[in-house]
Write a protein that holds these residues in place. Structure first.
Motif, PDB file in Angstrom:
ATOM      1  N   UNK A 198       0.699  -1.209  -0.429  1.00 49.48           N
ATOM      2  CA  UNK A 198       0.310   0.592  -0.180  1.00 49.48           C
ATOM      3  C   UNK A 198       0.777   1.124  -0.002  1.00 49.48           C
ATOM      4  N   UNK A 199       1.588   1.194   0.790  1.00 51.79           N
ATOM      5  CA  UNK A 199       2.923   2.321   1.065  1.00 51.79           C
ATOM      6  C   UNK A 199       4.003   2.360   0.050  1.00 51.79           C
ATOM      7  N   UNK A 200       4.048   1.855  -0.804  1.00 48.51           N
ATOM      8  CA  UNK A 200       4.782   1.293  -2.070  1.00 48.51           C
ATOM      9  C   UNK A 200       3.976   2.283  -3.411  1.00 48.51           C
ATOM     10  N   UNK A 201       2.531   1.770  -2.958  1.00 49.88           N
ATOM     11  CA  UNK A 201       1.400   2.177  -4.247  1.00 49.88           C
ATOM     12  C   UNK A 201       1.314   3.873  -4.096  1.00 49.88           C
ATOM     13  N   UNK A 202       1.199   4.549  -2.353  1.00 51.29           N
ATOM     14  CA  UNK A 202       0.885   5.713  -2.364  1.00 51.29           C
ATOM     15  C   UNK A 202       2.553   6.397  -2.966  1.00 51.29           C
ATOM     16  N   UNK A 203       3.877   5.928  -2.929  1.00 49.45           N
ATOM     17  CA  UNK A 203       4.990   6.371  -3.716  1.00 49.45           C
ATOM     18  C   UNK A 203       5.065   6.350  -5.115  1.00 49.45           C
ATOM     19  N   UNK A 204       4.556   5.232  -5.884  1.00 47.53           N
ATOM     20  CA  UNK A 204       4.651   5.637  -7.049  1.00 47.53           C
ATOM     21  C   UNK A 204       3.274   5.772  -7.857  1.00 47.53           C
ATOM     22  N   UNK A 205       2.895   6.585  -7.519  1.00 43.31           N
ATOM     23  CA  UNK A 205       1.278   7.576  -7.552  1.00 43.31           C
ATOM     24  C   UNK A 205       1.838   8.670  -7.543  1.00 43.31           C
ATOM     25  N   UNK A 206       2.435   9.351  -6.370  1.00 41.89           N
ATOM     26  CA  UNK A 206       3.053  10.689  -5.843  1.00 41.89           C
ATOM     27  C   UNK A 206       3.842  11.352  -5.887  1.00 41.89           C
ATOM     28  N   UNK A 207       4.777  10.117  -5.524  1.00 40.17           N
ATOM     29  CA  UNK A 207       6.102  11.144  -5.924  1.00 40.17           C
ATOM     30  C   UNK A 207       7.029  11.097  -7.532  1.00 40.17           C
ATOM     31  N   UNK A 208       7.199  12.343  -7.734  1.00 40.86           N
ATOM     32  CA  UNK A 208       7.054  12.996  -8.926  1.00 40.86           C
ATOM     33  C   UNK A 208       8.627  12.062  -9.743  1.00 40.86           C
ATOM     34  N   UNK A 209       8.442  12.518 -10.539  1.00 41.04           N
ATOM     35  CA  UNK A 209       9.253  10.848 -11.646  1.00 41.04           C
ATOM     36  C   UNK A 209       9.061   9.597 -12.011  1.00 41.04           C
ATOM     37  N   UNK A 210       8.024   8.792 -10.829  1.00 38.97           N
ATOM     38  CA  UNK A 210       8.211   7.703 -10.283  1.00 38.97           C
ATOM     39  C   UNK A 210       6.355   7.417 -10.779  1.00 38.97           C
ATOM     40  N   UNK A 211       5.959   8.314 -10.945  1.00 37.48           N
ATOM     41  CA  UNK A 211       4.634   8.693 -11.232  1.00 37.48           C
ATOM     42  C   UNK A 211       4.662   8.803 -12.436  1.00 37.48           C
ATOM     43  N   UNK A 212       5.700   8.176 -12.819  1.00 42.82           N
ATOM     44  CA  UNK A 212       5.540   8.722 -14.793  1.00 42.82           C
ATOM     45  C   UNK A 212       6.026   7.281 -15.081  1.00 42.82           C
ATOM     46  N   UNK A 213       6.187   5.913 -13.949  1.00 44.02           N
ATOM     47  CA  UNK A 213       6.812   5.243 -14.745  1.00 44.02           C
ATOM     48  C   UNK A 213       6.042   4.152 -14.731  1.00 44.02           C
ATOM     49  N   UNK A 214       6.567   2.700 -15.420  1.00 46.24           N
ATOM     50  CA  UNK A 214       5.052   0.972 -14.727  1.00 46.24           C
ATOM     51  C   UNK A 214       4.880   0.672 -14.008  1.00 46.24           C
ATOM     52  N   UNK A 215       5.891   1.574 -12.863  1.00 46.06           N
ATOM     53  CA  UNK A 215       5.738   1.028 -11.598  1.00 46.06           C
ATOM     54  C   UNK A 215       4.642   1.863 -11.541  1.00 46.06           C
TER      55      UNK A 215
END
Length: 383
Positions: free
Chosen positions: A29-46
């Motif tokens: 769940x925490x990794x999902x929030x990071x992959x959605x809201x952290x700039x740069x990561x939210x533009x990756x397939x993660x």
């Protein structure tokens, strides 16, 4: 090793006592929030990979864990019991008690209690996984429905945070209820047994045939994972096109595709906005040429008699982005049915820009009046 032990002891006791499967739900769940809201990561397939599990599995699994803290067991029927007795694999053959005796009544009572006890136990692993998917598909839309009646609405941040709160709340309840169940009856994910069985099957096969099948299985899984990862990381390119449109400013200051001028005086100005949308899947440089054209209709054919270029500008637009360019229309010669032509070109512009060699084009029609003619005709438009 001691450093890892010390770091583990620094965590709060409820976190250290959290079962492995519930801890995995929290981490994912925490990794999902990071992959959605952290700039740069939210533009990756993660974002897609974690997001699918977050929406389709984790909320339902947390709810099932809260509802069924005990491990499941298969219900044994009378036929199974008889089969086990005949084969002697699990039970020892014993003579049947005399009907009507105390032993028969005691055995019947114990059998009924065992049957009832078996029926009261939780669900097995396959049912738990299936219900996790089903409940997740039901829970997330219900959360969205509730948010639709709140000031936050159905947007990414409210949805993500609401599902997170629901999932973590269910994890907390599941951990509390699981601790209240006797240790031998608690649900546990036998991941250590799975890992040991997998290692034994892969590295210590019973025969060469099993080894070959294991290698083929591993290669198939790797190929499938690689194919899915490539499809997510490199989605198929869609149709390439550019949007070209004309806007005007409304009374409340918004840009709308309406309210274009249809009559101007010589020298009078009208403010418009030229819009370009890039869907070419690459950085593209556009050139826009604006012309005043005097045209004639010959049947269904429009013939351009005169053309005057009144403006030209360039814009470099990235893929999936738009550009708005303010533009002023100011005619210099009077005439009726003057066509204001907007021509869009990619990269280079021909020596004579026309509708035929343009990439995109659009136009509006205006009547250009002399100031004296406009004042003479003005009373005609007062009603």
């Amino acid at each position: 090793m001691s450093d890892r032990r010390t770091a583990w002891l620094l965590l709060p006791q409820p976190v250290r006592r959290l079962p492995a499967d519930l801890a995995a739900v929290v981490v994912l769940t925490l990794l999902t929030l990071g992959s959605v809201f952290i700039p740069g990561i939210n533009e990756t397939p993660l974002r897609v990979i974690f997001g699918l599990g977050f929406v389709l599995f984790l909320p339902g699994y947390a709810l099932i864990a809260a509802l069924f803290p005990e491990k499941g067991s298969r219900e044994v029927s009378a036929d199974d019991d008889q089969t086990q007795t005949e084969t002697g694999s699990e039970t020892e053959t014993k003579p049947s008690p005399v009907p009507g005796s105390d032993a028969a009544e005691t055995g019947s009572s114990q059998s009924t209690e065992r049957s009832e006890h078996t029926q009261q136990q939780g669900i097995d692993g396959i049912e738990r996984v299936a219900l996790s998917f089903g409940l997740s598909i039901a829970i997330v839309p219900l959360i969205g429905l509730v948010l639709n009646f709140t000031p936050w609405g159905i947007r990414l941040a409210p949805i993500a945070l609401s599902v997170t709160v629901f999932t973590l709340a269910c994890v907390s309840i599941a951990a509390k209820r699981r601790r209240e169940v006797p240790a031998e009856e608690r649900f546990r994910v036998p991941y250590r047994a799975w890992i040991a069985a997998g290692k034994a099957e892969l590295f210590d096969p019973d025969s060469r045939t099993d080894a070959a099948l294991n290698i083929a299985l591993v290669l198939s899984v790797l190929l499938a994972v690689g194919s899915v990862g490539y499809a997510v990381a490199v989605p198929p390119q869609g149709e390439q096109f550019s949007e070209f449109y004309l806007l005007s400013e409304s009374d409340d200051g918004e840009l709308v595709a309406d309210g274009y001028p249809d009559e101007l005086e010589v020298g009078e100005q009208s403010e418009l906005v030229v819009g370009i949308g890039n869907n070419e899947y690459e950085l593209t440089t556009y050139t826009v040429v604006i012309q005043l054209q005097t045209v004639e209709q010959d049947g269904n054919t429009t013939i351009v008699r005169e053309r005057e270029e009144i403006d030209r500008f360039q814009a470099t637009v990235e893929h999936n982005n738009s550009h708005h360019e303010p533009h002023t229309v100011q005619p210099t010669q009077p005439g009726e049915n003057i066509r204001v032509k907007y021509l869009l070109f990619k990269d280079s512009v021909p020596e004579t820009p026309t509708q035929e060699n343009a990439y995109r084009d659009l136009h509006i029609w205006i009547d250009v009046l002399n100031p004296n003619e406009a004042s003479r005709l003005a009373p005609q438009f007062r009603y």
